[in-house]
Scaffold this motif. Structure first.
Motif, PDB file in Angstrom:
ATOM      1  N   ILE A   1      36.988  36.390  40.263  1.00 46.37           N
ATOM      2  CA  ILE A   1      37.113  36.619  41.705  1.00 46.37           C
ATOM      3  C   ILE A   1      35.730  36.786  42.322  1.00 46.37           C
ATOM      4  CG2 ILE A   1      37.930  38.253  43.451  1.00 46.37           C
ATOM      5  CD1 ILE A   1      40.412  38.642  41.716  1.00 46.37           C
TER       6      ILE A   1
ATOM      7  N   SER B   1      35.152  43.259  43.929  1.00 44.12           N
ATOM      8  CA  SER B   1      35.358  42.642  42.626  1.00 44.12           C
ATOM      9  C   SER B   1      34.907  43.555  41.492  1.00 44.12           C
ATOM     10  CB  SER B   1      34.583  41.323  42.534  1.00 44.12           C
ATOM     11  OG  SER B   1      34.993  40.433  43.542  1.00 44.12           O
TER      12      SER B   1
ATOM     13  N   ARG C   1      38.950  38.473  34.715  1.00 42.82           N
ATOM     14  CA  ARG C   1      39.683  38.130  35.938  1.00 42.82           C
ATOM     15  C   ARG C   1      38.917  38.597  37.176  1.00 42.82           C
ATOM     16  NH1 ARG C   1      43.652  39.164  32.143  1.00 42.82           N
ATOM     17  NH2 ARG C   1      45.298  37.579  31.996  1.00 42.82           N
TER      18      ARG C   1
END
Length: 335
Positions: free
Chosen positions: A235, A182, A231
């Motif tokens: 995650i 991530s 974003r």
């Protein structure tokens, strides 16, 4: 051996890693399991989490962050669930112990969940997923660890690099494998840049005051950034819920540092294993045709093929290590 590098066959590299782990205080089972995982990562072209990562494990064993005698406790409270308490040991050994049962259960029930807690960091996450894919299963894996990246408006570390890995079997070819963090980059890459005294790219990290930095030393004392801004941070949060929330492992904010002290990080690992043949009997051949079409007609890079090519090269030509790394592993003695 050259003046700067050492070339080893894969069996020689495995013996090197196993011997060092035993000297550091690992049991034979733990040493074998971890050596296999580390050498597999190296052979797959993942050097940053291969043998270069082995000194972290050695130091963790010597300092007590990994319990070298830990024997994982594996239970199955319901048929389609396998739980593993690593008891302060390593995730790799627990997965090895549960692997055959996990494959059998997924093949019988269609879907099985593997939930692991109380381990050191998991190493190459794709290693878990691809092994299940090689056994004919579709696998999704998520893991966490000590807080390293900022996200969701924070300028302090709140999540680990929180990777996801996905693997699926295909006919007449290596499994499709997607394995990505991530974070904008892996922590080990920042540490390597610091060791070489080289700047890191913009967008990788913040310093301790929350300011963007290209200084790797400042980044180590600050926080990594999530890829894609909010974003990527979303995650990371999703992985945190899967890997820590569902397994009962430490939240990243509560996980002790894997680099110092004597406390195990207590990381979590969650794997969903699916038997595709029970849903679509021609899954592997359909996937193979689709991946071939994407690659041939649209120029799509198919993840997983490079891993197989790297492994084939390592099988034939061996792996090459810097002499300094080889010497540090060879000479390691438990303090």
């Amino acid at each position: 051996m050259s003046d700067r590098t050492v070339t080893l066959t894969l069996p020689e590299a495995t013996t090197l890693a196993t011997s060092a782990l035993l000297r550091a205080g690992a049991s034979e089972a733990l040493a074998r399991s971890l050596a296999r995982a580390v050498v597999d990562a190296e052979a797959a072209g993942k050097q940053a989490i291969g043998l270069a990562h082995l000194p972290d494990y050695l130091d963790a064993l010597a300092c007590g962050r990994i319990d070298g005698d830990a024997e994982p406790l594996i239970t199955s409270p319901i048929p389609a669930l396998v739980r593993c308490d690593c008891r302060g040991g390593i995730a790799q050994l627990g997965f090895d112990r549960a692997f055959d049962d996990l494959v059998a259960k997924a093949s019988s029930f269609g879907v099985t969940l593997y939930a692991s807690q109380n381990s050191f960091t998991t190493g190459e996450l794709g290693w878990y997923a691809v092994r299940l894919a090689e056994a004919g299963l579709v696998a999704l894996a998520a893991t966490n660890g000590p807080a390293l990246i900022a996200g969701g408006g924070s300028r302090k570390p709140i999540y680990c690099t929180n990777p996801l890995a996905f693997a699926a079997p295909r006919a007449d070819g290596p499994p499709l494998l997607i394995d990505q963090a991530s974070s904008a980059t892996a922590f080990v890459k920042v540490r390597q840049a610091a060791e070489r005294d080289e700047p890191i790219p913009e967008g990788w990290a913040l310093d301790a005051d929350g300011n963007p930095t290209t200084d790797p030393q400042a980044a180590i004392g600050g926080a990594l950034l999530a890829f894609g801004g909010a974003r990527g941070a979303n995650i990371a949060l999703m992985v945190e819920v899967l890997a820590a929330g569902l397994t009962g492992a430490n939240w990243s904010l509560d996980a002790p540092d894997f680099r110092a002290g004597s406390d195990n990080p207590g990381a979590g690992l969650l794997i969903i294993a699916i038997a595709p043949q029970l849903v679509a009997g021609d899954f592997e051949s359909r996937l193979a045709r689709q991946l071939k079409r994407l690659s041939r007609d649209y120029g799509v890079h198919v993840p997983g093929e490079a891993r197989q090519s790297a492994r084939q090269r390592a099988d034939s030509a061996g792996i090459t290590l810097p002499v300094a790394l080889f010497d540090s592993i060879t000479s390691f003695r438990r303090r």
